[in-house]
Design a protein around this motif. Sequence first.
Motif, PDB file in Angstrom:
ATOM      1  N   ALA A 249      34.028  46.978  25.044  1.00  0.00           N
ATOM      2  CA  ALA A 249      33.161  47.773  26.098  1.00  0.00           C
ATOM      3  C   ALA A 249      33.487  47.312  27.495  1.00  0.00           C
ATOM      4  N   TRP A 250      33.521  45.918  27.650  1.00  0.00           N
ATOM      5  CA  TRP A 250      33.931  45.308  28.855  1.00  0.00           C
ATOM      6  C   TRP A 250      35.044  46.072  29.625  1.00  0.00           C
ATOM      7  N   MET A 251      36.366  45.705  28.807  1.00  0.00           N
ATOM      8  CA  MET A 251      37.476  46.360  29.139  1.00  0.00           C
ATOM      9  C   MET A 251      37.508  47.708  29.383  1.00  0.00           C
ATOM     10  N   ASP A 252      36.649  48.667  28.577  1.00  0.00           N
ATOM     11  CA  ASP A 252      36.395  49.964  28.923  1.00  0.00           C
ATOM     12  C   ASP A 252      35.749  50.246  30.421  1.00  0.00           C
ATOM     13  N   GLN A 253      35.025  49.278  31.029  1.00  0.00           N
ATOM     14  CA  GLN A 253      34.506  49.660  32.097  1.00  0.00           C
ATOM     15  C   GLN A 253      35.149  48.843  33.308  1.00  0.00           C
ATOM     16  N   SER A 254      35.439  49.621  34.211  1.00  0.00           N
ATOM     17  CA  SER A 254      36.361  48.925  35.362  1.00  0.00           C
ATOM     18  C   SER A 254      35.638  47.934  35.967  1.00  0.00           C
ATOM     19  N   SER A 255      34.368  47.841  36.486  1.00  0.00           N
ATOM     20  CA  SER A 255      34.027  46.500  37.085  1.00  0.00           C
ATOM     21  C   SER A 255      34.012  45.273  36.209  1.00  0.00           C
ATOM     22  N   HIS A 256      33.691  45.410  34.904  1.00  0.00           N
ATOM     23  CA  HIS A 256      33.610  44.344  34.045  1.00  0.00           C
ATOM     24  C   HIS A 256      35.038  43.988  33.895  1.00  0.00           C
ATOM     25  N   ARG A 257      35.913  44.939  33.624  1.00  0.00           N
ATOM     26  CA  ARG A 257      37.499  44.874  33.228  1.00  0.00           C
ATOM     27  C   ARG A 257      37.940  43.673  34.492  1.00  0.00           C
ATOM     28  N   ALA A 258      37.418  44.463  35.797  1.00  0.00           N
ATOM     29  CA  ALA A 258      38.211  43.511  36.973  1.00  0.00           C
ATOM     30  C   ALA A 258      37.788  42.180  36.943  1.00  0.00           C
ATOM     31  N   ASN A 259      36.614  42.092  36.499  1.00  0.00           N
ATOM     32  CA  ASN A 259      35.866  40.762  36.400  1.00  0.00           C
ATOM     33  C   ASN A 259      36.556  39.841  35.590  1.00  0.00           C
ATOM     34  N   ILE A 260      36.919  40.333  34.262  1.00  0.00           N
ATOM     35  CA  ILE A 260      37.777  39.672  33.194  1.00  0.00           C
ATOM     36  C   ILE A 260      39.037  39.195  33.645  1.00  0.00           C
ATOM     37  N   LEU A 261      39.801  40.211  34.580  1.00  0.00           N
ATOM     38  CA  LEU A 261      41.145  40.169  35.020  1.00  0.00           C
ATOM     39  C   LEU A 261      41.391  39.387  36.144  1.00  0.00           C
ATOM     40  N   GLU A 262      40.218  39.034  36.996  1.00  0.00           N
ATOM     41  CA  GLU A 262      40.317  38.337  38.255  1.00  0.00           C
ATOM     42  C   GLU A 262      41.386  37.174  38.201  1.00  0.00           C
ATOM     43  N   ALA A 263      42.460  37.097  38.856  1.00  0.00           N
ATOM     44  CA  ALA A 263      43.484  36.168  38.988  1.00  0.00           C
ATOM     45  C   ALA A 263      43.084  34.951  39.532  1.00  0.00           C
ATOM     46  N   ARG A 264      42.010  35.002  40.239  1.00  0.00           N
ATOM     47  CA  ARG A 264      41.696  33.779  41.082  1.00  0.00           C
ATOM     48  C   ARG A 264      40.778  32.664  40.324  1.00  0.00           C
ATOM     49  N   TYR A 265      40.248  33.242  39.208  1.00  0.00           N
ATOM     50  CA  TYR A 265      39.532  32.420  38.162  1.00  0.00           C
ATOM     51  C   TYR A 265      40.333  31.458  37.684  1.00  0.00           C
ATOM     52  N   ARG A 266      39.918  30.183  37.707  1.00  0.00           N
ATOM     53  CA  ARG A 266      40.593  29.156  36.958  1.00  0.00           C
ATOM     54  C   ARG A 266      39.965  28.471  35.586  1.00  0.00           C
TER      55      ARG A 266
END
Length: 68
Positions: free
Chosen positions: A46-63
């Motif tokens: 469900a997160w991956m199907d929703q653009s803002s949640h997907r962007a949050n998961i895939l944020e490259a700056r998170y460590r």
Amino acid sequence: MAQRDYFAHISPRGDSGRPDPAAGYQALLCGENIASGTAPLKSVQAWMDQSSHRANILEARYRDIGLA
């Protein structure tokens, strides 16, 4: 959340899900996805199907990541 009987990014007291620097963790960038009542794989889908949640998961700056 379960103990306080709410489901939201901000608690009824106004607390956010962001790490507390007083606890010894300094977060320069922080994101949060929450889910309840569904199987873990369904929540992630469900997160991956929703653009803002997907962007949050895939944020490259998170460590770092925390899961509960």
